[in-house]
Design an enzyme around this catalytic site. Structure first.
Site, short mmCIF file in Angstrom:
data_model
loop_
_atom_site.label_atom_id
_atom_site.label_comp_id
_atom_site.label_asym_id
_atom_site.label_seq_id
_atom_site.Cartn_x
_atom_site.Cartn_y
_atom_site.Cartn_z
N GLY A 1 -8.95 35.75 -36.57
CA GLY A 1 -9.85 34.74 -36.03
C GLY A 1 -10.22 33.62 -36.98
N THR A 2 -9.52 33.50 -38.09
CA THR A 2 -9.84 32.43 -39.04
C THR A 2 -9.68 31.05 -38.40
OG1 THR A 2 -7.59 32.64 -39.89
CG2 THR A 2 -9.35 33.64 -41.21
N GLY A 3 -8.60 30.90 -37.61
CA GLY A 3 -8.32 29.60 -37.00
C GLY A 3 -9.38 29.22 -35.97
N CYS A 4 -9.79 30.19 -35.16
CA CYS A 4 -10.83 29.92 -34.14
C CYS A 4 -12.13 29.51 -34.83
CB CYS A 4 -11.10 31.18 -33.32
SG CYS A 4 -9.63 31.87 -32.53
N THR B 1 -8.33 38.70 -41.78
CA THR B 1 -8.27 37.26 -41.47
C THR B 1 -8.11 37.02 -39.97
OG1 THR B 1 -5.90 37.29 -41.90
CG2 THR B 1 -7.33 36.56 -43.72
N LYS C 1 -3.17 23.71 -41.08
CA LYS C 1 -3.85 24.72 -41.88
C LYS C 1 -2.85 25.50 -42.73
CE LYS C 1 -5.31 26.32 -38.06
NZ LYS C 1 -5.87 27.13 -36.96
N1 LIG Z 1 -6.43 34.47 -47.36
C1 LIG Z 1 -7.11 33.32 -47.24
N2 LIG Z 1 -7.92 32.89 -48.24
C2 LIG Z 1 -8.60 31.73 -48.12
N3 LIG Z 1 -8.53 30.94 -47.04
C3 LIG Z 1 -7.74 31.30 -46.01
C4 LIG Z 1 -6.99 32.51 -46.05
N4 LIG Z 1 -6.30 32.65 -44.87
C5 LIG Z 1 -6.62 31.56 -44.14
N5 LIG Z 1 -7.47 30.75 -44.82
C6 LIG Z 1 -8.05 29.50 -44.33
O1 LIG Z 1 -8.58 29.76 -43.03
C7 LIG Z 1 -8.42 28.64 -42.17
C8 LIG Z 1 -7.60 29.05 -40.95
O2 LIG Z 1 -6.23 29.03 -41.31
P1 LIG Z 1 -5.08 29.95 -40.70
O3 LIG Z 1 -3.81 29.29 -41.10
O4 LIG Z 1 -5.30 31.36 -41.14
O5 LIG Z 1 -5.38 29.83 -39.16
P2 LIG Z 1 -4.77 30.63 -37.93
O6 LIG Z 1 -3.44 31.19 -38.29
O7 LIG Z 1 -4.82 29.68 -36.79
O8 LIG Z 1 -5.79 31.81 -37.71
P3 LIG Z 1 -5.90 32.86 -36.45
O9 LIG Z 1 -4.63 32.78 -35.67
O10 LIG Z 1 -6.16 34.21 -37.05
O11 LIG Z 1 -7.10 32.43 -35.67
C9 LIG Z 1 -7.76 27.55 -43.04
O12 LIG Z 1 -8.77 26.76 -43.62
C10 LIG Z 1 -7.04 28.38 -44.10
O13 LIG Z 1 -6.76 27.65 -45.26
C1 LIG Z 2 -8.78 35.27 -27.40
C2 LIG Z 2 -8.09 34.86 -28.66
N1 LIG Z 2 -8.03 33.56 -28.96
C3 LIG Z 2 -7.42 33.15 -30.10
C4 LIG Z 2 -6.85 34.07 -30.96
C5 LIG Z 2 -6.13 33.59 -32.23
O1 LIG Z 2 -6.61 34.14 -33.34
C6 LIG Z 2 -6.94 35.44 -30.62
N2 LIG Z 2 -6.41 36.41 -31.41
N3 LIG Z 2 -7.57 35.80 -29.46
#
Ligand SMILES: Nc1ncnc2c1ncn2[C@@H]1O[C@H](COP(=O)(O)OP(=O)(O)OP(=O)(O)O)[C@@H](O)[C@H]1O
Ligand SMILES: Cc1ncc(CO)c(N)n1
Length: 277
Positions: A209-212, A207, A175
């Site tokens: 929880g975007t990854g979850c 942003t 990502k």
């Molecule tokens: N500012 C942004 N604008 C548009 N898309 C974004 C932005 N930030 C993240 N994304 C998208 O959100 C999704 C999750 O990516 P990200 O790299 O943020 O995950 P993450 O770091 O695992 O998130 P988290 O740890 O907060 O759960 C991807 O599809 C990424 O491209």
């Molecule tokens: C419980 C939990 N899982 C995943 C993440 C990663 O975003 C978070 N901040 N908290």
């Protein structure tokens, strides 16, 4: 009527933006019946994590048995796992029940900088869960830890993706949320082709929880029987809409807006899917 069944094995975020809460909201919005096996409870809000209370491996095993012996699942994901014992238990239960497809979100650090996975568990992840995964969804820092190498160019990220498949995952999305630049581009590789899913970068601090949310959306789509690349495309659309309409909650990194996907069509046309070698 029946609904596709989706299970999340992850931690609780009391603030509701990440973890189990984000996963269940995403499953619901995408029309899947959501179930959960809790690995840890975090005391967390938009400003940070103030406590982590791990479940026992036994508690995780019983939750998985309860769901899998009775209801069953069409797809499942893992998120925060916390320690090696829980990780090994999850892998064993997945093998025992023969369930899949599995999406592994290798959660290591929260956006606030707090560690959510013990350091010795990082290596265990590559040995236990990755070989079972249809898809693994590291963010850039997590991908760098998995391959133990900086991934600061596209060529290096492609090489990193190949190495993650060598560890046993069937496909990967690295990502791009943590990259610089005006697009948020995610690199997908399934052993045959590289696809880049891109959306305009949204300038916001909300942003959390975007990854979850992204990995839960892929899981819901897989539960419906979608193919992997289409599931990733829908997940990209889901997260883009959720980030584009922030809820402005809390004093720190606020949650995304899961409600937006089904009610806000604006950013739909802006996702691009590009094939490369
Ligand atoms: N500012 C942004 N604008 C548009 N898309 C974004 C932005 N930030 C993240 N994304 C998208 O959100 C999704 C999750 O990516 P990200 O790299 O943020 O995950 P993450 O770091 O695992 O998130 P988290 O740890 O907060 O759960 C991807 O599809 C990424 O491209
Ligand atoms: C419980 C939990 N899982 C995943 C993440 C990663 O975003 C978070 N901040 N908290």
């Amino acid at each position: 009527m029946t609904l596709p069944r989706a299970l999340t094995i992850a931690g609780s975020d009391s603030g509701g933006g990440a973890g189990i809460q984000a996963d269940l909201k995403t499953f619901q919005e995408l029309g899947a019946f959501g179930m959960s096996a809790l690995t840890a409870v975090t005391a967390q809000n938009t400003q940070g994590v103030s406590g982590i209370y791990e479940m026992t491996a036994e508690a995780v095993a019983r939750q998985m048995d309860a769901v899998l012996e009775d209801i069953g699942v069409d797809a499942l994901k893992t998120g925060m796992i916390a320690n090696v014992e829980i990780m090994e238990t999850i892998a064993e239960k997945i093998r025992q029940h023969g369930v899949g497809p599995l999406v592994v979100d290798p959660v290591m650090v929260a956006k606030s900088g707090h560690s959510l996975l013990e350091k010795d568990a990082r290596k265990a992840l590559t040995q236990t869960l990755l070989p079972l995964a249809l898809l693994v969804t590291p963010n850039l820092p997590e991908a760098e830890i998995l391959v133990n190498q900086q991934l600061d160019t596209e060529a290096k990220r492609k090489d990193g993706a190949r190495r993650i498949l060598d560890m046993g995952a069937s496909a990967v999305v690295i990502k791009g949320g943590h990259l610089e630049g005006e697009t948020a581009s995610d690199l997908f590789y399934d052993g045959e082709s590289f696809l880049t899913f891109s959306a305009p970068r949204i300038h916001t601090r909300h942003t959390h929880g975007t990854g979850c949310t992204f990995s839960a959306a892929v899981t819901a789509e897989l539960a419906k029987g979608r193919n992997l690349a289409d599931a990733v495309y829908t997940a990209k659309k889901f997260i883009t809409r959720a980030i584009a309409r922030p809820l402005e909650l809390g004093k720190g990194h606020g949650p995304t807006n899961h409600w937006a996907y089904n009610r806000d069509r604006d950013p739909e046309g802006v996702i691009t899917r590009t094939l490369s070698t």
